[in-house]
Design a protein around this motif. Structure first.
Motif, short mmCIF file in Angstrom:
data_model
loop_
_atom_site.label_atom_id
_atom_site.label_comp_id
_atom_site.label_asym_id
_atom_site.label_seq_id
_atom_site.Cartn_x
_atom_site.Cartn_y
_atom_site.Cartn_z
N ARG B 490 -6.30 9.83 -4.14
CA ARG B 490 -6.69 8.90 -5.20
C ARG B 490 -6.07 7.50 -5.03
O ARG B 490 -6.78 6.49 -5.18
N VAL B 494 -8.02 3.71 -4.87
CA VAL B 494 -7.93 2.66 -5.89
C VAL B 494 -7.30 1.38 -5.36
O VAL B 494 -7.92 0.31 -5.41
N HIS B 498 -10.12 -0.46 -3.44
CA HIS B 498 -10.61 -1.09 -4.68
C HIS B 498 -11.84 -0.39 -5.24
O HIS B 498 -12.79 -1.04 -5.67
N PRO B 500 -13.38 2.87 -7.82
CA PRO B 500 -12.96 3.67 -8.97
C PRO B 500 -12.33 4.99 -8.52
O PRO B 500 -12.68 5.52 -7.46
N GLU B 502 -12.73 7.96 -9.41
CA GLU B 502 -13.62 9.13 -9.25
C GLU B 502 -14.28 9.17 -7.88
O GLU B 502 -14.79 10.22 -7.45
N SER B 503 -14.31 8.04 -7.18
CA SER B 503 -14.98 8.04 -5.88
C SER B 503 -14.23 8.92 -4.87
O SER B 503 -14.78 9.24 -3.81
N LEU B 526 -21.22 1.52 -9.30
CA LEU B 526 -20.48 0.61 -8.42
C LEU B 526 -21.12 -0.77 -8.42
O LEU B 526 -22.34 -0.91 -8.54
N GLN B 530 -18.48 -3.15 -4.05
CA GLN B 530 -17.89 -1.81 -4.05
C GLN B 530 -18.80 -0.83 -3.33
O GLN B 530 -18.34 0.01 -2.54
#
Lengths: 72, 588
Positions: B490, B494, B498, B500, B502-503, B526, B530
């Motif tokens: 995670r 992030v 950059h 989210p 959840e990706s 997105l 992104q």
């Protein structure tokens, strides 16, 4: 000279193939030393296409340099 | 067609149940000939079933076995001669030493080439017959060989055949009983003397005033020039793309995978398992998200099968028309820059359809070095058709500029990976030397049969791998490993990419299949930059499980693991750098 510098459309005789593996393969395919072949295409900086009777073979430019033909 | 795979034709194997035992010398019949002369067609006409393996011309290094009249029948790999020049020659020489009868299949329309091998076989002292195949083509061109003249010169039976229509096959079968060792002898001549003897024999047996086939001849010459060849390539590849990439990968698969697979089959499988009363982790493994009866069946039957059939159909068309070697010739120079020769274009073309398929096709490259480079390119930077569909759908909404940026970055990666590997791996690229078969219309029957057979064998090989992959992933899910993993990466998602949080889930999905990962990004809301970063990462990310399995099988586990780890590094490095640049300019 190498067959890479033979103009397209010319029929020329292969004098020597200076690469043992290519010589073996080309001989099997019927493009042996002593054969009269036609240069069908020269792709700029790329392979040379040879034709004998009704059959064609493409050889890379570097290899074509080592397929020697008599001076025209 | 229906008899292809159902059962071996009526046979009486010497030892039922021990089919793997090497055939006795007195029994073995072996088919020998140049690549692409219809050996496989003769094989299936005699044995009543198709060969047991995918067989791209000139690339089979495994011999195919079957049964004929209770005798073992082997289809040797296509070879231009005997000796130890390459693996095909070695395998064939070895087989001949063990055989009782050779059936030498020759191309009646290109006999000059084929007679080199024929004269070697006629000296082997093994009883033989010659199948003068593709006789229809030779007659059409007005230069049908004189079978009797050949018979006299070689001292063995010569039977004209057209294997694809079955013409001459019964006569060939009868002639095998009359097989005898050839009387032809050159007494240990070298290659050049043998070539000349073969040419002499050709001149005696084949009338030289054949009809000129002007259109075919013009096409054969024009297709290897830049100004005619390039438009032909564009036209052919566009056709292939519409058939495989659009018609099947998008429309047909959308129907089979979503409607038939996810909406009909999976609920049915679940209801059956629930009905039996299985629950807990076992239910998860059987019919969960990555379940054996859910995801595996959907992928294999409803996603892979139609795609595979379409690829093999397109491949068979390109292969049978004689066009692929011409494409290889035209792009030879470009591929030379990344340590490959023109031949490598064939697996790369197929990779855009399915990377797994492309990886299998790297078999036709001649050195280990080239196979490794091509495999790496395919698995690093070639998005497969399923993935391309998702990517196009996602990026198209943001405008052509983003699509272009994506394509440019991926192409740059392709060149970079190739250049780096070319420098890193010792050795040099081998020069192109490829025979260009005449261009001709593919025969519909042959194309369909090829498609069906190769598709069947591919599915048979791939399915267990798929099931194994699904078992591993659902095992991780049941034990909580999947969740742990997701939490661990995670931070990378992030602050480095950059994206989210959840990706991270899409990355996990991408471990199984990249197109799955891409699909996971779909409804995440997105922004355009992104989406670009995420799609670059997922495109460069690890190949799908099936690809890795095939890689391990074809190139060894070490290469597969290296490429797998390499994709992690490259995907996150390139995606991260891109994200940081976009961040600097204030886009994310």
């Amino acid at each position: 000279m190498g067959i890479d510098s033979v103009p397209v459309g010319t029929i020329t005789r292969i004098e020597a193939i200076e690469d043992a593996s290519a010589r073996r393969e080309l001989t099997r395919l019927g493009f042996e030393e002593g054969a009269d072949v036609e240069v069908v295409s020269r792709i700029p900086f790329g392979p040379i296409v040879l034709q004998r009777r009704h059959r064609q073979v493409a050889i890379g430019r570097e290899l074509a340099r080592r397929v020697r033909v008599a001076m025209q | 067609m229906s008899r292809c795979h159902t059962a071996p034709a009526a046979t009486s194997a010497p030892n039922p149940g021990t089919a793997v035992a090497p055939p006795e010398r007195e029994e073995l019949v072996v088919l020998v000939g140049n690549p692409n002369v219809g050996k496989s067609a003769i094989f299936s006409a005699l044995s009543g079933r198709y060969a047991e393996i995918s067989n791209f011309p000139g690339t089979t290094v495994e011999a195919l076995t079957g049964q004929w009249n209770g005798r073992p029948l082997i289809d040797a790999p296509g070879t231009y001669g005997l000796g130890d020049h390459n693996e095909e020659e070695r395998i064939t020489s070895n087989l001949i030493g063990r055989s009782s009868v050779i059936i030498n299949v020759v191309d009646a329309a290109h006999l000059d080439r084929d007679l080199f091998l024929t004269t070697q076989l006629a000296e082997s002292r093994v009883p033989m017959v010659v199948a003068l195949n593709l006789m229809d083509e030779a007659r059409e061109s007005g230069s049908a060989p004189d079978a009797e003249a050949l018979e006299r010169a070689l001292g063995v039976p010569v039977v004209p055949t057209v294997a694809v229509t079955g013409e001459g096959v019964p006569e060939l079968a009868a002639a095998v009983q009359e097989a005898r060792p050839g009387t032809f002898s050159l007494n240990g001549a070298d290659d050049l003397a043998r070539r000349r003897a073969a040419d002499e024999l050709y001149a005696r047996a084949v009338p030289q005033e054949g009809k000129r086939r002007r259109i075919a001849e013009w096409l054969g010459r024009a297709s290897v020039t830049l100004h005619w060849g390039i438009p032909m390539i564009v036209l052919a590849l566009t056709g292939v793309y519409y058939l495989v990439g659009v018609a099947v990968a998008q429309h047909l698969v959308d129907f089979t995978e979503t409607r038939l697979g996810q909406e009909m089959w999976e609920p049915f499988a679940r209801s059956v398992i629930d009905g039996i009363g299985i629950g807990g982790p076992i239910r998860e493994i059987l019919v969960g998200e990555f379940g054996l009866f859910t995801m595996t069946v959907t992928y294999v039957v409803f996603l892979l099968a139609p795609l595979v059939a379409a690829f093999y159909f397109a491949l068979a068309l390109l292969e049978d028309s004689g066009f692929l070697p011409r494409i290889a010739t035209l792009v030879d120079r470009l591929l030379g820059a990344i340590g490959l020769n023109g031949r490598a274009v064939i697996p790369i073309i197929l990779g855009f359809g399915c990377v797994t398929m492309g990886t299998i096709t790297t078999r036709l490259l001649s050195t280990r070095r080239e196979k490794t480079i091509a495999t790496a390119l395919l698995n690093f930077a070639i998005p497969c058709s399923a993935q391309l569909a998702v990517i196009a759908a996602l990026l198209a909404g943001f405008g052509g500029g983003w699509v272009f940026a994506y394509a440019a970055i991926i192409l740059a990666m392709l060149v970079m990976v190739g250049t780096v590997l070319d420098r890193m791996i010792p050795g040099v690229s081998t020069p192109l030397l490829i025979e260009l078969p005449p261009l001709r219309w593919p025969r519909p029957r042959a194309v369909l049969k090829k498609t069906f057979t190769k598709g069947y064998w591919f599915m048979r090989e791939a399915t267990p791998w798929f099931a194994a992959g699904a078992l591993i992933v659902s095992g991780l899910q049941v034990t909580g490993g999947l969740d742990l993993w997701q939490r661990a990466i995670r931070p990378v998602m992030v602050s480095w990419l950059h994206l989210p949080a959840e990706s991270a889930r899409a990355i996990i999905m991408g471990l199984v299949r990249r197109d799955y990962g891409a699909a996971g990004l779909y409804d995440m809301g997105l922004s355009a930059p992104q989406a670009l970063v995420a799609l670059i990462v997922i495109t460069l990310f690890v190949p799908c499980v099936a690809s890795i399995m095939v890689m391990a099988k074809e190139h060894g586990a070490r290469t597969a693991v290296r490429i797998w780890i390499g994709t992690w590094i490259v995907a996150f490095a390139v995606g991260g750098v891109l994200a940081q640049i976009l961040h600097l300019v204030g886009a994310v």
